[in-house]
Write a protein that holds these residues in place. Structure first.
Motif, PDB file in Angstrom:
ATOM      1  N   ARG A  70      46.374  49.994  29.383  1.00 40.76           N
ATOM      2  CA  ARG A  70      45.904  49.837  30.915  1.00 40.76           C
ATOM      3  C   ARG A  70      46.450  50.686  31.971  1.00 40.76           C
ATOM      4  NH1 ARG A  70      43.868  44.366  31.549  1.00 40.76           N
ATOM      5  NH2 ARG A  70      44.655  44.544  33.698  1.00 40.76           N
TER       6      ARG A  70
ATOM      7  N   GLU B 154      47.169  50.686  35.810  1.00 38.62           N
ATOM      8  CA  GLU B 154      46.579  49.979  37.163  1.00 38.62           C
ATOM      9  C   GLU B 154      47.142  50.607  38.323  1.00 38.62           C
ATOM     10  OE1 GLU B 154      48.350  46.034  37.105  1.00 38.62           O
ATOM     11  OE2 GLU B 154      47.067  45.553  35.191  1.00 38.62           O
TER      12      GLU B 154
ATOM     13  N   VAL C 269      43.728  46.173  43.423  1.00 36.11           N
ATOM     14  CA  VAL C 269      44.476  46.726  42.194  1.00 36.11           C
ATOM     15  C   VAL C 269      43.222  47.256  41.431  1.00 36.11           C
ATOM     16  CG1 VAL C 269      45.971  46.581  40.201  1.00 36.11           C
ATOM     17  CG2 VAL C 269      46.367  45.284  42.554  1.00 36.11           C
TER      18      VAL C 269
ATOM     19  N   VAL D 131      41.836  48.625  37.853  1.00 34.46           N
ATOM     20  CA  VAL D 131      42.235  48.643  36.645  1.00 34.46           C
ATOM     21  C   VAL D 131      41.435  49.660  35.777  1.00 34.46           C
ATOM     22  CG1 VAL D 131      42.337  46.982  34.611  1.00 34.46           C
ATOM     23  CG2 VAL D 131      43.010  46.262  36.723  1.00 34.46           C
TER      24      VAL D 131
ATOM     25  N   PRO E  97      43.869  42.243  37.359  1.00 33.58           N
ATOM     26  CA  PRO E  97      45.019  42.987  36.988  1.00 33.58           C
ATOM     27  C   PRO E  97      46.101  42.114  36.090  1.00 33.58           C
ATOM     28  CG  PRO E  97      44.944  42.099  39.429  1.00 33.58           C
ATOM     29  CD  PRO E  97      43.697  41.874  38.515  1.00 33.58           C
TER      30      PRO E  97
END
Length: 105
Positions: A31, A33, A49, A51, A79
């Motif tokens: 991931r 972010e 945020v 992603v 997130p």
């Protein structure tokens, strides 16, 4: 630490290629972010945020190994809630396991 240029698809970073730190195996994190602060700090608008999830860019013909990596924008993905420590025995959602202890000690 070693870094690798990874391409981003979709979202606010669409088409950009940024250096991302890779682990011991040469793979970037699953991931990525991108926190974006609210436009007006004194307002009630929360920070956003964005992603991105890691996907292989392609595969080699003979062995099927990944040729590289791409981060694809995931607008519906929430997130991360924080780090997952190996000594904590909790599911990803934060609920307590059934029949588990009532305290963290």
């Amino acid at each position: 630490m070693r870094s690798e240029a990874v391409r981003f698809l979709g979202g606010p970073l669409d088409g950009r290629e940024l250096p991302v730190l890779v682990g011991a195996t040469g793979k970037p994190p699953a991931r990525y972010e991108v926190p974006v602060p609210a436009e007006r700090p004194e307002g009630d608008a929360p920070d956003v945020v964005h992603v991105y999830l890691l996907e292989p860019a392609g595969h080699t013909p003979r062995l099927g190994l990944p040729k590289g990596w791409v981060y694809r924008y995931a607008p519906d993905e929430p997130p991360a809630a924080g780090p997952r420590w190996p000594w904590r025995n909790r599911p990803a959602g934060g609920e307590r396991p059934a029949g588990g202890p009532a305290h963290d000690g």
